[in-house]
Write a protein that holds these residues in place. Structure first.
Motif, PDB file in Angstrom:
ATOM      1  N   ILE A 137      51.018  14.476 -23.515  1.00  0.00           N
ATOM      2  CA  ILE A 137      49.920  13.487 -23.699  1.00  0.00           C
ATOM      3  C   ILE A 137      48.882  13.587 -22.886  1.00  0.00           C
ATOM      4  O   ILE A 137      47.596  13.649 -23.079  1.00  0.00           O
TER       5      ILE A 137
ATOM      6  N   VAL B 105      51.195   9.916 -39.665  1.00  0.00           N
ATOM      7  CA  VAL B 105      51.205  11.512 -40.002  1.00  0.00           C
ATOM      8  C   VAL B 105      52.584  11.853 -40.503  1.00  0.00           C
ATOM      9  O   VAL B 105      52.651  12.420 -41.400  1.00  0.00           O
ATOM     10  N   VAL B 106      53.627  11.280 -39.769  1.00  0.00           N
ATOM     11  CA  VAL B 106      55.000  11.587 -40.028  1.00  0.00           C
ATOM     12  C   VAL B 106      55.115  11.284 -41.517  1.00  0.00           C
ATOM     13  O   VAL B 106      55.661  11.985 -42.438  1.00  0.00           O
TER      14      VAL B 106
ATOM     15  N   LEU C 200      57.841  12.690 -32.285  1.00  0.00           N
ATOM     16  CA  LEU C 200      58.008  11.324 -32.876  1.00  0.00           C
ATOM     17  C   LEU C 200      59.181  11.102 -33.707  1.00  0.00           C
ATOM     18  O   LEU C 200      59.749   9.995 -33.629  1.00  0.00           O
ATOM     19  N   LYS C 201      59.583  12.269 -34.080  1.00  0.00           N
ATOM     20  CA  LYS C 201      60.722  12.061 -35.270  1.00  0.00           C
ATOM     21  C   LYS C 201      62.023  12.457 -34.515  1.00  0.00           C
ATOM     22  O   LYS C 201      63.099  11.815 -34.453  1.00  0.00           O
ATOM     23  N   GLU C 202      61.875  13.411 -33.454  1.00  0.00           N
ATOM     24  CA  GLU C 202      63.190  14.047 -32.669  1.00  0.00           C
ATOM     25  C   GLU C 202      63.288  13.830 -31.193  1.00  0.00           C
ATOM     26  O   GLU C 202      63.854  13.434 -30.561  1.00  0.00           O
TER      27      GLU C 202
ATOM     28  N   GLU D 290      63.972   2.054 -21.981  1.00  0.00           N
ATOM     29  CA  GLU D 290      63.917   3.290 -21.165  1.00  0.00           C
ATOM     30  C   GLU D 290      62.382   3.875 -20.936  1.00  0.00           C
ATOM     31  O   GLU D 290      61.928   4.105 -19.833  1.00  0.00           O
ATOM     32  N   LEU D 291      61.766   3.670 -21.906  1.00  0.00           N
ATOM     33  CA  LEU D 291      60.269   4.129 -21.970  1.00  0.00           C
ATOM     34  C   LEU D 291      59.602   3.082 -20.939  1.00  0.00           C
ATOM     35  O   LEU D 291      59.003   3.735 -20.073  1.00  0.00           O
TER      36      LEU D 291
ATOM     37  N   TRP E 281      48.660   3.352 -17.739  1.00  0.00           N
ATOM     38  CA  TRP E 281      47.665   3.611 -18.494  1.00  0.00           C
ATOM     39  C   TRP E 281      47.888   4.406 -19.666  1.00  0.00           C
ATOM     40  O   TRP E 281      47.328   4.534 -20.615  1.00  0.00           O
ATOM     41  N   LEU E 282      49.178   4.998 -19.698  1.00  0.00           N
ATOM     42  CA  LEU E 282      49.559   5.819 -20.953  1.00  0.00           C
ATOM     43  C   LEU E 282      50.074   4.877 -22.118  1.00  0.00           C
ATOM     44  O   LEU E 282      50.130   5.103 -23.120  1.00  0.00           O
TER      45      LEU E 282
ATOM     46  N   PHE F 218      47.682  18.900 -31.422  1.00  0.00           N
ATOM     47  CA  PHE F 218      48.392  17.448 -31.222  1.00  0.00           C
ATOM     48  C   PHE F 218      49.042  17.137 -32.663  1.00  0.00           C
ATOM     49  O   PHE F 218      50.285  16.625 -32.847  1.00  0.00           O
TER      50      PHE F 218
ATOM     51  N   GLY G 155      55.870  14.293 -43.980  1.00  0.00           N
ATOM     52  CA  GLY G 155      57.288  14.301 -44.414  1.00  0.00           C
ATOM     53  C   GLY G 155      58.006  15.669 -43.632  1.00  0.00           C
ATOM     54  O   GLY G 155      59.008  15.421 -43.465  1.00  0.00           O
TER      55      GLY G 155
ATOM     56  N   PRO H 157      54.482  15.046 -34.815  1.00  0.00           N
ATOM     57  CA  PRO H 157      55.506  14.856 -35.873  1.00  0.00           C
ATOM     58  C   PRO H 157      57.038  15.076 -35.373  1.00  0.00           C
ATOM     59  O   PRO H 157      57.738  14.278 -35.187  1.00  0.00           O
ATOM     60  N   ILE H 158      57.164  16.288 -34.582  1.00  0.00           N
ATOM     61  CA  ILE H 158      58.604  16.683 -34.421  1.00  0.00           C
ATOM     62  C   ILE H 158      58.879  15.901 -33.090  1.00  0.00           C
ATOM     63  O   ILE H 158      59.951  15.547 -33.012  1.00  0.00           O
TER      64      ILE H 158
ATOM     65  N   ALA I 178      59.009  18.002 -40.111  1.00  0.00           N
ATOM     66  CA  ALA I 178      58.666  18.037 -38.880  1.00  0.00           C
ATOM     67  C   ALA I 178      58.792  19.318 -38.433  1.00  0.00           C
ATOM     68  O   ALA I 178      59.274  19.667 -37.287  1.00  0.00           O
TER      69      ALA I 178
ATOM     70  N   PHE J  92      61.026  12.502 -21.474  1.00  0.00           N
ATOM     71  CA  PHE J  92      59.849  11.393 -21.148  1.00  0.00           C
ATOM     72  C   PHE J  92      58.818  12.305 -20.264  1.00  0.00           C
ATOM     73  O   PHE J  92      57.863  12.087 -20.502  1.00  0.00           O
TER      74      PHE J  92
ATOM     75  N   PHE K 126      63.485  11.033 -28.684  1.00  0.00           N
ATOM     76  CA  PHE K 126      64.608  10.475 -28.739  1.00  0.00           C
ATOM     77  C   PHE K 126      65.939  11.399 -28.444  1.00  0.00           C
ATOM     78  O   PHE K 126      67.102  11.216 -28.981  1.00  0.00           O
TER      79      PHE K 126
ATOM     80  N   MET L 298      49.645   6.295 -30.496  1.00  0.00           N
ATOM     81  CA  MET L 298      50.131   7.584 -31.169  1.00  0.00           C
ATOM     82  C   MET L 298      51.197   7.344 -31.898  1.00  0.00           C
ATOM     83  O   MET L 298      51.468   7.814 -32.959  1.00  0.00           O
ATOM     84  N   LEU L 299      52.161   6.294 -31.405  1.00  0.00           N
ATOM     85  CA  LEU L 299      53.170   5.853 -32.302  1.00  0.00           C
ATOM     86  C   LEU L 299      52.509   5.369 -33.615  1.00  0.00           C
ATOM     87  O   LEU L 299      53.437   5.856 -34.883  1.00  0.00           O
TER      88      LEU L 299
ATOM     89  N   ILE M 291      47.666   4.502 -25.113  1.00  0.00           N
ATOM     90  CA  ILE M 291      47.790   5.727 -25.813  1.00  0.00           C
ATOM     91  C   ILE M 291      48.919   6.069 -26.729  1.00  0.00           C
ATOM     92  O   ILE M 291      48.996   6.311 -27.680  1.00  0.00           O
TER      93      ILE M 291
ATOM     94  N   LYS N 210      50.168  18.990 -35.206  1.00  0.00           N
ATOM     95  CA  LYS N 210      51.284  19.581 -35.160  1.00  0.00           C
ATOM     96  C   LYS N 210      52.461  19.230 -34.426  1.00  0.00           C
ATOM     97  O   LYS N 210      53.640  19.426 -34.979  1.00  0.00           O
TER      98      LYS N 210
ATOM     99  N   PHE O   2      65.694   2.423 -26.340  1.00  0.00           N
ATOM    100  CA  PHE O   2      64.858   3.771 -26.113  1.00  0.00           C
ATOM    101  C   PHE O   2      63.256   3.094 -25.590  1.00  0.00           C
ATOM    102  O   PHE O   2      62.732   3.359 -24.470  1.00  0.00           O
TER     103      PHE O   2
END
Lengths: 49, 611
Positions: free
Chosen positions: B77, A33-34, B99-101, A6-7, A18-19, B91, A38, B96-97, A40, B70, B104, A26-27, A22, B93, A3
């Protein structure tokens, strides 16, 4: 790992380095946040999905 | 070479399978899962496509996905960065979806495919096409043209919302794009939201409502909301919209411009909503016409191929055809995102693999869009018997004659024959049929059978050779994607009193000798029926014509409001027994409502979430 590779390739092709900071931030924050949320479940709005 | 195309994870998941460039099967997941606009991985649709082709997943050479996650993420973004700090709520809300799913998706797809073929190496066989590239491919490759201009318009994919270009042989090249957030599809959806309908499904209703209104607000929209240039390119004034950063389509400034807040869903429709619908429809048509003229000028082509959600706006398509910038227009029947599955497979075959395109010189490559499951007479009888149905098995001739008689007697008929259609329209495979001459048919079908709003129009199926006698159209429209007026000689003169009526009151005035399919502005969404692609349906209409002199039937999708169109004989029987459908014709099985056990009926009206 594939992953991240590929990114990286994506940013090279798109010339959007430049991303990178960010996305990294964010990650980190997104991960928080995740972890704290809990769920999604995203809202139903056109452009997000 | 076998390629499977997949669209998924947004709305309208679908799978399609092509073999050496020929379309073998295509279907939407919702028809199998019975979840409207199902967005999950299309496992059931994929299984069906493989079964239809008689192969397993490991016999497939490539899997092509219909967009690039991507690139979509990049758009998200950049949009959030551009509007920050506004949009934080959205953002918070959305991330999470993602970054989780969603980020990927490649590994998600790989995992799903491994479930069916665990020992197969998917890494080099999983390909990704861009969203509008998929739409453009689905518009051009199955079309009957050797070369054509291509126009795709939708809400948004990755960045592109509109793209223009051309196809020639096995190449598709898009030369111009309009990018998010400037989007014709999202502009239409904003008015769908504002007039109280659901985004992504209520757009048809806005289009159907438009003829009841006057385009009073069109100039206001053009002066304030969207700046349209001569070549059809446009920019939205984003200060009126909330979709980039918020959880709504429009904002308070939009409300102030049109002097009221959005209509609450399911509340009474007023003349205002009708005027708003007429206005956005007029603006959309103007933009589509300008885009059409400009792509005609760019390419010098006489043929045009259309796809993308906006290409389902058949009123705009009809105007584009009559604008004569092109001699021929072909529209992908699954113009929305489901069709992206087919487009992605064709991108993989022709673009990535460089395979040549074969034209048969007569028909397009969609096989009438009858690309879904089919059931043998034996299977139908077994399944209906297991469902508790009482039926007679008729010979082919008896079945056609009995159905035509029932139609002529004003019955609402469930018609389940052959392969299921791919795309949102029922084309005589999974249809509810009626007599278009019956003035009460529109209301009966809307309120008693489909449980939907009474203003919504119905479409005619007409024999291809008779279309010019009944409508102001003399070209093929096999996928019900062109709107044309009812021919002058079949219209009824309106009295002065009738002409003065407004809004829904117009509905009760018969306007032609085929009132059930004549909209209040005399328009009709025409499907031409061809013997080559659907001989049974053709035979039925021909028999009806012999009995009544009318070569037309009312054709609406076999479902109720909010329900996916029926797929299996069981689905058809369930819908028949629980609604106002009076006769069901399933293969050669003929079912009459009075013969059935009323205990089998379900509370169908409240079973489905309203669309």
């Amino acid at each position: 790992m594939s992953f991240l590779k590929e990114l990286w390739m994506f940013m090279r092709v798109r010339k959007k380095f430049w991303l990178l900071p960010i996305i990294l931030m964010m990650l980190v924050f997104g991960g928080l946040v995740v972890l704290t949320q809990g769920s999604a479940v995203a809202p139903f709005i056109y452009t997000i999905f | 070479m076998r390629i499977v195309g997949i669209s998924a994870f947004y709305h309208d998941s679908a799978a399609a399978l092509i073999d050496d460039g020929q379309v073998i099967a295509a279907a939407q997941e919702e028809r199998f899962s019975r979840k409207k606009q199902d967005s999950d991985f299309p496992k059931l649709a994929l299984d069906y496509c493989l079964e239809e082709a008689g192969v397993s997943l490991s016999d497939v050479d490539y899997i092509a996905f219909y967009d690039k996650p991507f690139l979509k993420f990049e758009r998200l973004i950049e949009t959030y960065v551009a509007f920050a700090p506004r949009g934080f709520e959205s953002f918070r809300k959305a991330m999470p979806i993602w970054l989780k799913e969603k980020l990927f998706q490649k590994s998600m797809l790989r995992d799903k495919l491994r479930e069916s073929a665990p020992d197969y190496n998917w890494d080099n066989r999983l390909l990704f096409a861009e969203h509008h590239q998929s739409h453009a491919a689905s518009a051009f490759y199955p079309s009957p043209f050797a070369s054509a201009a291509i126009l795709t318009m939708d809400g948004v994919g990755e960045w592109a919302t509109t793209s223009l270009g051309m196809g020639n042989g096995n190449t598709v090249e898009m030369t111009r794009e309009i990018h998010f957030p400037h989007s014709l599809g999202l502009l239409y959806s904003a008015f769908t939201y504002y007039t109280g309908f659901r985004v992504n499904s209520g757009e048809y209703k806005v289009m159907g409502l438009a003829p009841y209104g006057e385009p009073k607000y069109a100039q206001k929209i053009l002066d304030n909301v969207v700046d349209v240039k001569e070549d059809g390119s446009f920019r939205l004034d984003l200060s009126y919209f909330d979709y980039c950063t918020g959880l709504r389509m429009t904002n308070e400034k939009f409300d102030a411009l049109f002097d009221a807040p959005p209509r609450d869903p399911e509340t009474l429709l007023t003349q205002r909503e009708m005027d708003l619908a007429a206005s956005i429809q007029a603006v959309t048509e103007e933009i589509v016409l300008r885009l059409g003229r400009s792509v005609a000028k760019d390419t010098g082509e006489k043929n045009l191929c259309l796809a993308g959600g906006v290409a389902l706006n058949c009123v705009a398509n009809g105007k584009l055809l009559r604008d004569n910038a092109f001699e021929n227009i072909w529209i992908q029947p699954a113009a929305g995102d489901a069709g992206g599955a087919l487009g992605a497979a064709q991108v993989a075959y022709h673009h990535f693999q460089g395979q040549l395109r074969k034209l048969n010189g007569v028909m397009d490559g969609m096989k009438g869009s009858y690309l879904g499951p089919e059931f043998s007479q034996e299977q139908i009888e077994t399944r209906l018997t297991e469902s508790g149905a009482k039926f007679k098995v008729l010979s082919e001739d008896e079945m056609i004659t009995s159905t035509a008689d029932a139609l002529a007697n004003g019955k609402a008929i469930g018609w389940f024959q052959g392969r299921m259609e791919f795309g949102p329209r029922s084309l005589g495979g999974r249809s509810i049929l009626g007599d278009p001459r019956d003035p009460a048919m529109q209301k009966t079908l809307n309120l008693r059978v489909k449980y939907r709003e009474s203003f919504r129009p119905f479409a005619p199926s007409v024999l291809r050779e008779d279309v010019a006698d009944w409508f102001e159209l003399d070209s093929d429209s096999p996928y019900m994607l062109l709107v044309a007026d009812v021919a002058e000689q079949h219209r009824r003169e309106m009295s002065e009193e009738e002409q003065a009526l407004f809004g829904i009151d117009k509905l009760n005035v018969p306007r032609s000798s085929i009132p059930a399919i004549t909209h209040v502005d005399y328009s009709a969404r025409v499907q031409t029926v061809h013997e080559e692609t659907n001989p049974r349906y053709y035979a039925l209409i021909k028999d009806f014509k012999e009995k009544t002199g009318c070569p037309i039937l009312v054709n609406t999708s076999f479902n109720v409001r909010g329900e996916p169109i029926v797929c299996t004989p069981e689905d058809a029987f369930r819908c028949f027994i629980s609604t106002g459908i009076e006769v069901l014709v399933c293969g050669n099985c003929f079912l009459v409502k009075e013969d059935q056990d009323p205990e089998l009926a379900e509370d169908y009206k409240d079973k489905f979430e309203l669309d």
